[in-house]
Write a protein that holds these residues in place. Structure first.
Motif, PDB file in Angstrom:
ATOM      1  N   ARG A 242      -1.581   9.106   6.654  1.00 51.19           N
ATOM      2  CA  ARG A 242      -0.604  10.156   7.200  1.00 51.19           C
ATOM      3  C   ARG A 242      -0.667  10.173   8.576  1.00 51.19           C
ATOM      4  O   ARG A 242       0.452  10.515   9.217  1.00 51.19           O
ATOM      5  CB  ARG A 242      -1.415  11.548   6.587  1.00 51.19           C
ATOM      6  CG  ARG A 242      -0.527  12.762   6.661  1.00 51.19           C
ATOM      7  CD  ARG A 242      -1.046  13.881   5.797  1.00 51.19           C
ATOM      8  NE  ARG A 242       0.026  15.024   5.896  1.00 51.19           N
ATOM      9  CZ  ARG A 242       0.086  15.825   4.966  1.00 51.19           C
ATOM     10  NH1 ARG A 242      -0.590  15.955   3.841  1.00 51.19           N
ATOM     11  NH2 ARG A 242       1.090  17.006   4.963  1.00 51.19           N
ATOM     12  N   LEU A 243      -1.671  10.310   9.225  1.00 49.24           N
ATOM     13  CA  LEU A 243      -1.807  10.725  10.874  1.00 49.24           C
ATOM     14  C   LEU A 243      -0.927   9.556  11.451  1.00 49.24           C
ATOM     15  O   LEU A 243      -0.213   9.335  12.211  1.00 49.24           O
ATOM     16  CB  LEU A 243      -3.068  10.523  11.401  1.00 49.24           C
ATOM     17  CG  LEU A 243      -3.991  11.697  10.976  1.00 49.24           C
ATOM     18  CD1 LEU A 243      -5.294  12.020  11.632  1.00 49.24           C
ATOM     19  CD2 LEU A 243      -3.211  13.196  10.901  1.00 49.24           C
ATOM     20  N   THR A 244      -1.153   8.141  10.877  1.00 52.90           N
ATOM     21  CA  THR A 244      -0.515   6.935  11.294  1.00 52.90           C
ATOM     22  C   THR A 244       1.040   7.093  11.212  1.00 52.90           C
ATOM     23  O   THR A 244       1.902   7.137  12.104  1.00 52.90           O
ATOM     24  CB  THR A 244      -0.937   5.591  10.679  1.00 52.90           C
ATOM     25  OG1 THR A 244      -2.306   5.759  10.611  1.00 52.90           O
ATOM     26  CG2 THR A 244      -0.312   4.403  11.252  1.00 52.90           C
ATOM     27  N   MET A 245       1.348   7.639  10.100  1.00 53.21           N
ATOM     28  CA  MET A 245       3.027   7.984   9.697  1.00 53.21           C
ATOM     29  C   MET A 245       3.474   8.805  10.420  1.00 53.21           C
ATOM     30  O   MET A 245       4.717   8.883  10.973  1.00 53.21           O
ATOM     31  CB  MET A 245       3.005   8.269   8.130  1.00 53.21           C
ATOM     32  CG  MET A 245       2.778   7.048   7.109  1.00 53.21           C
ATOM     33  SD  MET A 245       3.432   5.480   7.444  1.00 53.21           S
ATOM     34  CE  MET A 245       5.348   5.803   7.141  1.00 53.21           C
ATOM     35  N   GLN A 246       2.573  10.001  10.908  1.00 56.36           N
ATOM     36  CA  GLN A 246       3.128  11.066  11.830  1.00 56.36           C
ATOM     37  C   GLN A 246       3.630  10.323  12.975  1.00 56.36           C
ATOM     38  O   GLN A 246       4.637  10.749  13.660  1.00 56.36           O
ATOM     39  CB  GLN A 246       2.151  12.177  11.839  1.00 56.36           C
ATOM     40  CG  GLN A 246       1.935  13.015  10.574  1.00 56.36           C
ATOM     41  CD  GLN A 246       0.862  13.787  10.842  1.00 56.36           C
ATOM     42  OE1 GLN A 246       0.322  14.016  11.771  1.00 56.36           O
ATOM     43  NE2 GLN A 246       0.598  14.689   9.996  1.00 56.36           N
ATOM     44  N   THR A 247       2.608   9.575  13.714  1.00 58.44           N
ATOM     45  CA  THR A 247       2.787   8.875  14.697  1.00 58.44           C
ATOM     46  C   THR A 247       4.184   7.907  14.774  1.00 58.44           C
ATOM     47  O   THR A 247       5.125   7.885  15.733  1.00 58.44           O
ATOM     48  CB  THR A 247       1.802   7.944  15.179  1.00 58.44           C
ATOM     49  OG1 THR A 247       0.455   8.855  15.354  1.00 58.44           O
ATOM     50  CG2 THR A 247       1.876   7.462  16.594  1.00 58.44           C
ATOM     51  N   GLU A 248       4.333   7.166  13.604  1.00 58.34           N
ATOM     52  CA  GLU A 248       5.456   6.323  13.412  1.00 58.34           C
ATOM     53  C   GLU A 248       6.688   7.246  13.238  1.00 58.34           C
ATOM     54  O   GLU A 248       7.877   6.728  13.883  1.00 58.34           O
ATOM     55  CB  GLU A 248       5.408   5.601  12.108  1.00 58.34           C
ATOM     56  CG  GLU A 248       4.411   4.410  12.217  1.00 58.34           C
ATOM     57  CD  GLU A 248       4.859   3.232  12.840  1.00 58.34           C
ATOM     58  OE1 GLU A 248       5.943   3.029  12.656  1.00 58.34           O
ATOM     59  OE2 GLU A 248       4.160   2.883  13.804  1.00 58.34           O
ATOM     60  N   LEU A 249       6.664   8.426  12.617  1.00 59.20           N
ATOM     61  CA  LEU A 249       8.092   8.999  12.626  1.00 59.20           C
ATOM     62  C   LEU A 249       8.595   9.852  13.909  1.00 59.20           C
ATOM     63  O   LEU A 249       9.650   9.751  14.212  1.00 59.20           O
ATOM     64  CB  LEU A 249       7.661  10.481  11.667  1.00 59.20           C
ATOM     65  CG  LEU A 249       9.151  11.048  11.239  1.00 59.20           C
ATOM     66  CD1 LEU A 249       9.857  10.265  10.368  1.00 59.20           C
ATOM     67  CD2 LEU A 249       8.827  12.532  10.762  1.00 59.20           C
ATOM     68  N   LEU A 250       7.466  10.136  14.746  1.00 65.04           N
ATOM     69  CA  LEU A 250       7.824  10.450  16.094  1.00 65.04           C
ATOM     70  C   LEU A 250       8.488   9.419  16.898  1.00 65.04           C
ATOM     71  O   LEU A 250       9.231   9.598  17.613  1.00 65.04           O
ATOM     72  CB  LEU A 250       6.347  10.732  16.887  1.00 65.04           C
ATOM     73  CG  LEU A 250       6.038  12.121  16.857  1.00 65.04           C
ATOM     74  CD1 LEU A 250       4.937  12.481  17.749  1.00 65.04           C
ATOM     75  CD2 LEU A 250       7.335  13.314  17.209  1.00 65.04           C
TER      76      LEU A 250
ATOM     77  N   GLY B 206       2.865  13.818   2.005  1.00 65.33           N
ATOM     78  CA  GLY B 206       1.915  14.797   1.226  1.00 65.33           C
ATOM     79  C   GLY B 206       0.980  13.985   0.324  1.00 65.33           C
ATOM     80  O   GLY B 206      -0.187  14.516  -0.152  1.00 65.33           O
ATOM     81  N   ALA B 207       1.401  12.690  -0.179  1.00 66.19           N
ATOM     82  CA  ALA B 207       0.757  12.313  -1.155  1.00 66.19           C
ATOM     83  C   ALA B 207      -0.194  11.067  -0.465  1.00 66.19           C
ATOM     84  O   ALA B 207      -0.842  10.279  -1.212  1.00 66.19           O
ATOM     85  CB  ALA B 207       1.545  11.347  -2.365  1.00 66.19           C
ATOM     86  N   LEU B 208      -0.033  10.973   0.714  1.00 64.46           N
ATOM     87  CA  LEU B 208      -1.010   9.872   1.479  1.00 64.46           C
ATOM     88  C   LEU B 208      -2.396  10.093   1.835  1.00 64.46           C
ATOM     89  O   LEU B 208      -2.497  11.410   2.068  1.00 64.46           O
ATOM     90  CB  LEU B 208      -0.112   9.389   2.696  1.00 64.46           C
ATOM     91  CG  LEU B 208       1.169   8.951   2.521  1.00 64.46           C
ATOM     92  CD1 LEU B 208       1.933   8.453   3.762  1.00 64.46           C
ATOM     93  CD2 LEU B 208       1.412   7.622   1.567  1.00 64.46           C
ATOM     94  N   ASP B 209      -3.070   9.428   1.982  1.00 63.44           N
ATOM     95  CA  ASP B 209      -4.487   9.637   2.424  1.00 63.44           C
ATOM     96  C   ASP B 209      -4.521  10.161   4.004  1.00 63.44           C
ATOM     97  O   ASP B 209      -3.712   9.580   4.411  1.00 63.44           O
ATOM     98  CB  ASP B 209      -5.379   8.547   2.421  1.00 63.44           C
ATOM     99  CG  ASP B 209      -5.077   7.275   3.110  1.00 63.44           C
ATOM    100  OD1 ASP B 209      -5.515   7.519   4.236  1.00 63.44           O
ATOM    101  OD2 ASP B 209      -4.638   6.195   2.743  1.00 63.44           O
ATOM    102  N   GLU B 210      -5.521  10.675   4.438  1.00 60.31           N
ATOM    103  CA  GLU B 210      -5.399  11.423   5.733  1.00 60.31           C
ATOM    104  C   GLU B 210      -4.890  10.448   6.802  1.00 60.31           C
ATOM    105  O   GLU B 210      -4.478  10.810   7.569  1.00 60.31           O
ATOM    106  CB  GLU B 210      -6.669  12.371   6.084  1.00 60.31           C
ATOM    107  CG  GLU B 210      -6.773  12.957   7.242  1.00 60.31           C
ATOM    108  CD  GLU B 210      -6.091  14.127   7.338  1.00 60.31           C
ATOM    109  OE1 GLU B 210      -5.572  14.489   6.423  1.00 60.31           O
ATOM    110  OE2 GLU B 210      -5.901  14.745   8.496  1.00 60.31           O
ATOM    111  N   ILE B 211      -5.684   9.358   6.972  1.00 63.93           N
ATOM    112  CA  ILE B 211      -5.894   8.361   7.940  1.00 63.93           C
ATOM    113  C   ILE B 211      -4.009   7.721   7.806  1.00 63.93           C
ATOM    114  O   ILE B 211      -3.431   7.708   9.047  1.00 63.93           O
ATOM    115  CB  ILE B 211      -6.931   7.291   7.880  1.00 63.93           C
ATOM    116  CG1 ILE B 211      -7.997   8.073   8.142  1.00 63.93           C
ATOM    117  CG2 ILE B 211      -6.456   6.078   8.776  1.00 63.93           C
ATOM    118  CD1 ILE B 211      -9.287   7.015   7.973  1.00 63.93           C
TER     119      ILE B 211
ATOM    120  N   SER C 244       0.846  -1.054  -0.030  1.00 60.70           N
ATOM    121  CA  SER C 244      -0.024   0.155   0.044  1.00 60.70           C
ATOM    122  C   SER C 244       0.810   1.270   0.050  1.00 60.70           C
ATOM    123  O   SER C 244       2.121   1.040   0.102  1.00 60.70           O
ATOM    124  CB  SER C 244      -0.948   0.045   1.177  1.00 60.70           C
ATOM    125  OG  SER C 244      -0.110   0.209   2.267  1.00 60.70           O
ATOM    126  N   GLY C 245       0.256   2.395  -0.298  1.00 61.26           N
ATOM    127  CA  GLY C 245       1.058   3.549  -0.187  1.00 61.26           C
ATOM    128  C   GLY C 245       1.883   3.812   0.911  1.00 61.26           C
ATOM    129  O   GLY C 245       2.661   4.454   1.154  1.00 61.26           O
TER     130      GLY C 245
END
Ligand code: ADP
Ligand code: MG
Length: 272
Positions: free
Chosen positions: A190-198, A183-188, A156-157
């Motif tokens: 994207r939020l998961t990836m933000q948590t992952e990056l943190l 930037g190209a990911l869907d909103e949900i 998946s993306g």
């Protein structure tokens, strides 16, 4: 500060108690002093992409940069990576261990997830067993254990972006540069990836510059938010983020979070 804000407030430069002492910990990873970039300067009709940018990024910082389209954000990152040179001012990096994550995951379609993450080690002559071990560890770090043998078209993306993050972190960068990676990911996703990056930022130790269009992404992820003006880009606001690294997703619904994103948006609007 309210009790709500205090819940999330630990000092953000907090190294784990068992972290090895780094004698150079105080010196910046990246320093820009009066940096400017004009494209096609030779013929006198060049495009001024950046002007008079002063910036330091210290170990332990995750600095985000927000600004309107075309204001020079990618140019700034390319300069930091050494992919291009400033036409004014000076830019210094303390390390050569720099990684770069693009908006597009840019995976090789004919290599598996593991093959993509192993590639940098392969190109730089890391012995086979070692680069395999490191790539497997990086894939596990980004939550892709078990998907090592899948090809990009089978992912998946969000998973493709995880491979891209694993590829960037596998060589343990000291400075990681992110150009709107979510930037190209869907909103949900994207939020998961933000948590992952943190989580990755807390686990691995790198300083980072993270470009984004999203004010809430900037506030949620970073230790400091820089706001750029419209072209020619310069830094018009430097907004410290008061929360520690432990940031539960619900932080986004707190009044303090809204106040901070409001402050960033106001600076953006005033200089668009
Ligand atoms: P951003 O990432 O903030 O959207 P960029 O850094 O990509 O902006 O671009 C800033 C400005 O510099 C734009 O006007 C863009 O057209 C120009 N620019 C970027 N790269 C080049 C280049 N290689 N040659 C000429 N102009 C460029
Ligand atoms: Mg860009």
């Amino acid at each position: 500060m309210t009790a709500q804000a205090a819940r999330f407030s630990t000092p953000h430069a907090d190294a784990p108690a068992d972290a090895p002492p780094d004698a150079r910990a105080g010196s910046p990873m990246l320093t820009l002093d009066g940096v400017g970039k004009t494209f096609g300067a030779g013929n006198g009709t060049g495009t001024v992409a950046l002007t008079d940018v002063d910036l330091t990024v210290s170990p332990g910082e995750l600095v985000t940069v927000v600004g309107p389209s075309g204001c020079g954000k990618s140019t700034l990152l390319r300069l930091a990576a050494g992919l291009d040179r400033p036409t004014a001012g000076t830019l210094t990096t303390r390390t050569d261990a720099i990684s770069y994550v693009f908006q597009d995951p840019t995976l090789l379609e004919w290599r598996t997830a593991l093959g993509n993450v192993e590639l940098a080690g392969h190109l730089t002559g890391v012995p086979r067993a070692q680069r395999r071990r490191e790539a497997l560890a990086a894939l596990e770090l980004v939550g892709l254990a078990g998907s090592e043998d899948r090809y990009p078209r089978e992912l998946s993306g969000g998973m493709r972006m995880r491979v891209s993050l694993a590829r960037a972190l596998v060589r343990e960068p000291e400075l990681a540069l992110f150009d709107e990676p979510f930037g190209a990911l869907d909103e949900i996703t994207r939020l998961t990836m933000q948590t992952e990056l943190l989580r990755l930022f807390t686990t691995a130790s790198f300083a980072a510059v993270f470009i984004t269009h999203s004010v809430s992404e900037a506030a949620y992820l970073s230790t400091r938010v820089l706001v750029m003006s419209g072209r020619p880009g310069r830094i018009v606001a430097d907004v410290p983020v008061p929360w520690g690294r432990h940031r539960p997703p619900e932080l986004r619904y707190e009044p303090e979070f809204a106040a901070l994103t409001g402050e960033i948006s106001a600076a953006l609007g005033a200089h668009a």
